[in-house]
Structure formats: C-alpha cells, structure tokens
Design a protein around this motif. Sequence first.
Motif, mmCIF file in Angstrom:
data_model
loop_
_atom_site.group_PDB
_atom_site.id
_atom_site.type_symbol
_atom_site.label_atom_id
_atom_site.label_comp_id
_atom_site.label_asym_id
_atom_site.label_seq_id
_atom_site.Cartn_x
_atom_site.Cartn_y
_atom_site.Cartn_z
ATOM 1 N N GLU A 108 -7.480 2.422 41.801
ATOM 2 C CA GLU A 108 -8.315 1.229 41.632
ATOM 3 C C GLU A 108 -8.188 0.733 40.196
ATOM 4 N N THR A 109 -7.854 -0.526 40.029
ATOM 5 C CA THR A 109 -7.700 -1.095 38.703
ATOM 6 C C THR A 109 -9.026 -1.642 38.194
ATOM 7 N N GLU A 110 -9.046 -2.009 36.915
ATOM 8 C CA GLU A 110 -10.251 -2.594 36.334
ATOM 9 C C GLU A 110 -10.593 -3.909 37.026
ATOM 10 N N GLU A 111 -9.540 -4.672 37.414
ATOM 11 C CA GLU A 111 -9.785 -5.932 38.114
ATOM 12 C C GLU A 111 -10.444 -5.677 39.467
ATOM 13 N N ASP A 112 -9.994 -4.625 40.165
ATOM 14 C CA ASP A 112 -10.600 -4.281 41.461
ATOM 15 C C ASP A 112 -12.065 -3.920 41.297
ATOM 16 N N LYS A 113 -12.349 -3.110 40.264
ATOM 17 C CA LYS A 113 -13.736 -2.698 40.022
ATOM 18 C C LYS A 113 -14.615 -3.898 39.702
ATOM 19 N N GLU A 118 -18.748 -7.904 41.295
ATOM 20 C CA GLU A 118 -19.150 -9.301 41.483
ATOM 21 C C GLU A 118 -19.565 -9.559 42.929
ATOM 22 N N ARG A 119 -18.835 -8.961 43.890
ATOM 23 C CA ARG A 119 -19.200 -9.132 45.297
ATOM 24 C C ARG A 119 -20.564 -8.512 45.587
#
Length: 223
Positions: A108-113, A118-119
């Motif tokens: 899991e990348t920082e963007e995924d986290k 946000e969701r």
Amino acid sequence: MAITFTDLHTEAGLGSLEEFLQGKTYISGEQISKDDVKVFAAVSKPGEGFPNVCRWYETVSSALAARFPGVALGVKIGGQAASPASAPAAKSVPEGDDDDDLDLFGDETEEDKKAAEEREAAKKASSKKKESGKSSVLLDVKPWDDETDMKKLEETVRSIEMPGLLWGASKLVPVGYGIKKLQIMMTIVDDLVSVDTLIEERLTVEPCDEFIQSCDIVAFNKI
C-alpha cells in the motif's frame, strides 16, 4: 502457523480444500489476503462437487477482477513437465518469506492510504448529514370561546398528520371566564416539520379554524 495444501489440481487436493473452507469465507481471517491469491493461482476452476471451493473461488475471482479491470484476451501456457530425474532441486524457502512469491496486490502506497482516509472521512460526513435532529415542542391551542367543544378541538389537532410529526400528551388549562385552552406536546423531526408552517398553514386555517382561534409555542427544546 503456515497452512499447507497439496495436489490442488486433483480431486483429492480439492477435497482437502473443500473441507478446510467449511464455514470460512477466506483462507486466512475475515478478509482476502495473499494466502487466497496463492491458493487461487494453484486451483483450476472447481466443479459443482466442491461447493465451498466454488464459492471461495468466485469470491476471490471477483476481487481480482475489480483490482485489474483491464480486458483479458486469454493466455495459454504450454510446456512439458520435467521428469523427476531432470527436475531441479526444490529451493527451501524460510518460513515467513512465502508472502513475496506472488504479490498481485502490492504494498500500500502513501497515495493509497491518503485516498482511503479521504473516502472514510467523506463517508462519515455523509452519514452525519443523514442524521436529522429532533425537537420537543409544547403548544398552546386556544378556542374561540367557552362554547367551543374542546374534545372536538383536540381531535382536530391530532387529525393533522405529516412525516416527522408525532403528537404526545395533552391537557386542558383554565384561562378565565370559563374558557380553557389545550396544551399539547409534539415531537418533530427538524428537517421535515416547520412549527411555524404547521400553525399558519394547518392549525389556523379551514377546517381547523372552526374550533381554533390561535396557537402559541410555549416551549421548544432540542432532543
């Protein structure tokens, strides 16, 4: 503890997997994991004789399809199985390193986290908007004179129905000169009921105005 499955291309191997999946949705835990992906890669689409394996297979297949939305053209992998004599010696894998053999999901990348956070925040904000507050209101309902039938007056008030409105306890309170007023409680959903509109457009117009002279808000409390 590591879970071992063998010969998953045979009915005997599928039988052991069928028994293992009894009462389970996934191989490990309550969510899909790399264990499911590894076993999935080793299993051909099972037949109807293995209902637990079929259910699990379809669940994992759907998860992978959602993760990889591209259109597959189909791939065939050929080759002749090597004889036991020429087969290379199996490489021992230290326990704990097997999770890296087949990693379709990746780390899991920082963007995924950040996207997940946000969701989650948007979901919470949406649920808060859906939660509408309630209020408890005490009304004074005054008749025209001492000859007004107070029983019919109350029946007229309670006959008004609308979403978010619930009539409660009531009592008659002496005003003077033989006149009594009706005090009645009501509970309202704030987003659905406007007390001012209820009074001006329902309680003090026809046919209610035959019995009701006026209405006043005595108390208004948030619940």
